[in-house]
Structures are given as structure tokens and as C-alpha cells.
Design a protein around this motif. Structure first.
Motif, PDB file in Angstrom:
ATOM      1  N   ASN A  62      39.515  38.854  32.727  1.00  0.00           N
ATOM      2  CA  ASN A  62      38.419  39.727  32.583  1.00  0.00           C
ATOM      3  C   ASN A  62      38.175  40.035  33.730  1.00  0.00           C
ATOM      4  N   MET A  63      37.314  40.611  34.963  1.00  0.00           N
ATOM      5  CA  MET A  63      37.129  40.675  36.719  1.00  0.00           C
ATOM      6  C   MET A  63      38.804  39.486  37.415  1.00  0.00           C
ATOM      7  N   ALA A  64      39.531  40.895  36.847  1.00  0.00           N
ATOM      8  CA  ALA A  64      40.997  40.590  37.656  1.00  0.00           C
ATOM      9  C   ALA A  64      40.730  41.600  38.656  1.00  0.00           C
ATOM     10  N   GLY A  65      40.769  41.037  40.011  1.00  0.00           N
ATOM     11  CA  GLY A  65      40.811  41.977  41.444  1.00  0.00           C
ATOM     12  C   GLY A  65      39.834  41.500  42.514  1.00  0.00           C
ATOM     13  N   ILE A  66      39.293  40.649  42.064  1.00  0.00           N
ATOM     14  CA  ILE A  66      38.341  40.151  43.139  1.00  0.00           C
ATOM     15  C   ILE A  66      38.593  39.311  44.233  1.00  0.00           C
ATOM     16  N   ALA A  67      38.257  40.529  45.291  1.00  0.00           N
ATOM     17  CA  ALA A  67      38.510  40.310  46.745  1.00  0.00           C
ATOM     18  C   ALA A  67      38.637  39.271  47.415  1.00  0.00           C
ATOM     19  N   LYS A  68      39.559  38.853  48.408  1.00  0.00           N
ATOM     20  CA  LYS A  68      39.464  37.580  48.665  1.00  0.00           C
ATOM     21  C   LYS A  68      39.564  36.356  47.950  1.00  0.00           C
TER      22      LYS A  68
END
Length: 510
Positions: A427-433
């Protein structure tokens, strides 16, 4: 147990005038099974009257009657003298035997239709002739489906069983391995029956795949007759069928959802998956919010029931189907909610048995039961996970989630050797930085590919949570909505129902 199955029934098309006895013989035996057949296959007819109970132990102080010996169709095949019963139980570490690597393997194929109803709290005592057979029973005893039963395994076969129960009560179920055939086997079974309680059931593990022997054993009160090769699940299925409650044979599939750490969104995954099971696959489902202090299922579905799971756990023995109907809240036509109290005014300190009793009752209400577990570790959480039919672990792509998920996987693998591994939701993959552990590294560490990877979409998920709606209700075309529907199909084994088109949609739609 169903009678032995034929592996190929193509021969039935060869001659439509086959003698019925010959057809039955071919259906119930396999000429290439590697076991020597003996006796005329039609030598014993299935008794018209119900089979008698096996045990015939007389009340204390009254000696069992010795029946007159009768001529037997098997008497011409004399067995070698039975081995002497051991003086005491032989100490064997059955865990040392790898039943999957035997030269004469006991492992075999089995249907996937294991009964969902749990095996009750019974006592089982197995007397095996081979350590490999003891290892198989030992493996089955460690399975979650037999977690309530008390199982003992020792070597010695029939003679050891006769000696053991000559002076003590017999268990609910006896599993006896015997390579004997003919009158010697029946003589020892009669001796065992004389020391068995009338309600004791008996399973014989033999070596002859012979319908005549099977019928004769059934006439003598034996409950089931098994022939290797077989697997632990085969034995579990046989035991389960013996104790299936005809008054309440139905039990839904339980799916336990838990997060590898706090804040990974395991509850969101559980709630949306439960909704998709009920809406996409058109199956009845009950969502049980087991986070008694901080559960959010009531908020996510805009429900505030007066009575909750806490009331049922306070007096689990009082919970029946009628009371459960009053405690469940109907969220949709097919989805019901067993809400958590979500208050801090009580400690909510209940033991594992209370949770077990409540879950067993809820399982009678629907085909699928989703259990939203809190991120905590206690005896009841551990027991709920290990006894569930399916486990779903939600993680985020970070080191703490990977470590905790790996620990959870190792525990489940060790405790549930006959079950598939948990399913993983990233879950919550690809949060910037934010530095993230690649999905392939998760797969390598856990040994399974993630079943679902959900992108970080705070606007979509935040709106759904604040509005008390599911993702598919807010944006049915989103990738997350498709993902939850896919996960629901994987868990339920049912394909999503096709959406109905409008009146003109079928005429002009492309």
C-alpha cells in the motif's frame, strides 16, 4: 468417507451390458494400484441394516462376552503371527521424518473441497506400525483444522492399542495402522472392539485396496478405511467428515487482515475488499472489526450501532444466530458489519476462547467472514491469524514493514504447513521523494509476489474515508477500485459479476 474412486471411467463406454457387480468392482478398485487384491470382489454384500458401533466395552465389573468364532471368507489367507505388543509406548520423534521424501511415499493428491466446519474438541489416539505413518499423523495434528483436537501418536499398531485400552477408556477416535489381512486382522479387531467404548470411532490405515475388505470392515463397525498413498490433508478431510455436524454443516471462509506495522492501511484494505466481495462477486459477507478500542469500520460505513462485538465477547456462550442477527448492521444488501465499540472506557481483556466462540458463530451467517485485526500482538490475535482460512498482510515499501512481514510469514509457514502462504498487499507505493524498497525485493524476501500494489492516492482515499464510502463508490474506474475487485476475486475464488447495460447499451454499445 466416500468409497475409493476410480481414476478412469472410460471403460464404461465399452460395453453397455456390463454386469452391475463388475461395474462396481471397476469403479471402486484400481488394478494398477500396486496392492495385491485377494478374495472375490462380490464376496461381501453391503449390509442392509445400519453398521453397528465398533466398541462393545461392557460396564465396569462385567467381562465382555467372547463370541463364537465364525467361518470367514478370508480364513484361507492366513496372516503371519501378529507382532507382540510393546511393553510401553515407544518414544519416537516423528518430526524427524520427512514424509514428502519417502521411497514409499504417503503423500498423494486430494481435492480442494475440505469441509469448512472446524473439527470439534475431540481426543484422537493413533497407533502406527511405521514411523513414516506416525509422522504423517503428527503433521496432520499440527494443522490448524485440528488445533482443537488433542492428538497422541505412538508406534505398535493393533497390539499396542489393545494393550493400552484394556485398562483405560478409549478416546473419541482411534487411528490404527495394520498391514495384516485376513482372519488374523478380524480377530484382533474383535479383541480391540471388546475394550473400546461404544461411541469410539475407528479409522484403519491398511495396505489392500480391496472392496470386499472395505465392506467387511464397515460391517464390523469400522468408520473408515484408508489406503496409502495419502496426504495429511486427506486424513484431516476423513476426520472432518466423521464429525461434520448435520444440523449445522455450513461454515463460511474466514479471511484475516493485519498490517505489518501501524498506519499501513490494513483496515482500509479489509473494508474495501469486504465491500468488493459482496458487491463485485455478489456474495454475502460479514466484516468483523476486531480493533475494539480504535476500530474504524463504523466510520468507514457511516454506522453507529448501539450493540457491538464487545457485547458478544463479554458473554460468548450466549451468542446464537438470533442474537447475532440483532447485533449485525446491514451496510448493503450483501454486506453486514459487526462493529467494534471503539471506546476507551473498558480494557476489553478477553481470552482467545471467547474470540473463537464468537467467530465460530459468525461463520454460520455468511460464506465469507473478513476479520479486521488490530496491529497488536496478543494470544488471541496470534490464534485468530493461525486459525483463519486465509491471511492478508498489508505492508508499505519500507524496511520496518519488510522485517515485520518476514517475521509474520515465518510464523505462519511454520504453524500452517498445509496452507498457502499469506497474500501481500503493498500500500501507498510511489510517495514522492521517499526512498522505497523495490517490490521485487519484497517478493524475494517473502517468497511470494504481492497480490496487489496500491499507489499513493491521498486525495481519493481521503475523500472516501471522510465521506464514509468505499473507493469503488467514489471512483469506480480508478486503479485502486480495480485492484480491490481483483483481490476480492482472488480471495473468494469467484469472478466479478458483469455490470448490467442499459436498455440501449446492448444495441449501440461498442
Amino acid at each position: 468417507m466416500a468409497e475409493p474412486q476410480s481414476y478412469d471411467d472410460d471403460f464404461l463406454d465399452e460395453d453397455e451390458f456390463l454386469d452391475p457387480t463388475e461395474v462396481e468392482r471397476r469403479l471402486l478398485s484400481d488394478g494398477d494400484d500396486g496392492f495385491e487384491e485377494f478374495g472375490d470382489q462380490s464376496g461381501f454384500e453391503t449390509p442392509a441394516e445400519p453398521a453397528r458401533a465398533f466398541g462393545s466395552r461392557k460396564p465396569a465389573g462385567e467381562a465382555p462376552a467372547n463370541p463364537e468364532p465364525q467361518a470367514d471368507a478370508y480364513s484361507e489367507w492366513d496372516d503371519p503371527p501378529a507382532p507382540e505388543a510393546p511393553q510401553g509406548p515407544e518414544e519416537v520423534n516423528f518430526g524427524e521424518y520427512d514424509i514428502g521424501a519417502l521411497s514409499d511415499p504417503l503423500m498423494g493428491e486430494i481435492d480442494d473441497d475440505l469441509p469448512d466446519q472446524p473439527i470439534p474438541r475431540i481426543t484422537i489416539h493413533a497407533f502406527c506400525e511405521r514411523p513414516e505413518s506416525g509422522a504423517l499423523v503428527h503433521n496432520a495434528a499440527n494443522d490448524r483444522r485440528l488445533s482443537r483436537a488433542h492428538v497422541e501418536v505412538e508406534l505398535g499398531g493393533l497390539p499396542a492399542a489393545i494393550e493400552r485400552f484394556g485398562s483405560q477408556s478409549t478416546p473419541d477416535l482411534l487411528i490404527i495402522e495394520s498391514g495384516m489381512r485376513g482372519q488374523g486382522l478380524f480377530d484382533q479387531l474383535e479383541e480391540l472392539a471388546g475394550v473400546c467404548d461404544p461411541d469410539t470411532k475407528v479409522i484403519i490405515i491398511g495396505a489392500a485396496n480391496d472392496i470386499s475388505l472395505y465392506r467387511e470392515l464397515m460391517k464390523r463397525g469400522v468408520s473408515e478405511y484408508l489406503v496409502p498413498p495419502m496426504s495429511p490433508l486427506h486424513l484431516i478431510k476423513t476426520v472432518s467428515n466423521l464429525y461434520l455436524d448435520p444440523e449445522a454443516p455450513f461454515a463460511g471462509k474466514t479471511i484475516a487482515f493485519i498490517g505489518a506495522k501501524g498506519g499501513v492501511g490494513a483496515s482500509t484494505v479489509a473494508h474495501n475488499t469486504a465491500w468488493c466481495i459482496s458487491e463485485s462477486t455478489m456474495s454475502d459477507c460479514v466484516l468483523v472489526d476486531m480493533d475494539l478500542s480504535f476500530g474504524t469500520a463504523g466510520l468507514d460505513f457511516n454506522q453507529d450501532p448501539a450493540q457491538t462485538l464487545g457485547d458478544a465477547l463479554a458473554d460468548p456462550d450466549r451468542l446464537d444466530e438470533a442474537l447475532l442477527d440483532r447485533l449485525l448492521v446491514r451496510c448493503t444488501d450483501r454486506l453486514s458489519l459487526f462493529s467494534a465499540p471503539a471506546t476507551l472506557d473498558k480494557d476489553w481483556d478477553f481470552g482467545p476462547d471467547a474470540y473463537d466462540t464468537v467467530i465460530d458463530t459468525v461463520r454460520r451467517a455468511a460464506p465469507f467472514i473478513t476479520l479486521d485485526l488490530p496491529h497488536t500482538w496478543s494470544p488471541w490475535v496470534k490464534q485468530t491469524i493461525l486459525s483463519a482460512d486465509q491471511v492478508v498482510v498489508t505492508v508499505t515499501p519500507e524496511l520496518a514493514s519488510l522485517r515485520n512481514a518476514k517475521n509474520l510469514f515465518d510464523l505462519v509457514h511454520a504453524s500452517r504447513p498445509n496452507d498457502e502462504p499469506p497474500k501481500v498487499v503493498v500500500n501507498m507505493a510511489g510517495i514522492a521523494k521517499r526512498p522505497e524498497i523495490p517490490v521485487k525485493d519484497f517478493a524475494e524476501a517473502l517468497g511470494v509476489q504481492p497480490s496487489l500494489v496500491l499507489p499513493f492516492e491521498p486525495q481519493l482515499f481521503g475523500k472516501a474515508a471522510n465521506d464514509g464510502q468505499m473507493i469503488a463508490e467514489v471512483d469506480p474506474k480508478s486503479k485502486a477500485a480495480e485492484g480491490f475487485s481483483h483481490l476480492a476475486e482472488m480471495i473468494s475464488g469467484r469472478v466479478a459479476a458483469p455490470k448490467k447495460k442499459g436498455l440501449f447499451g446492448g444495441l449501440f454499445g461498442k
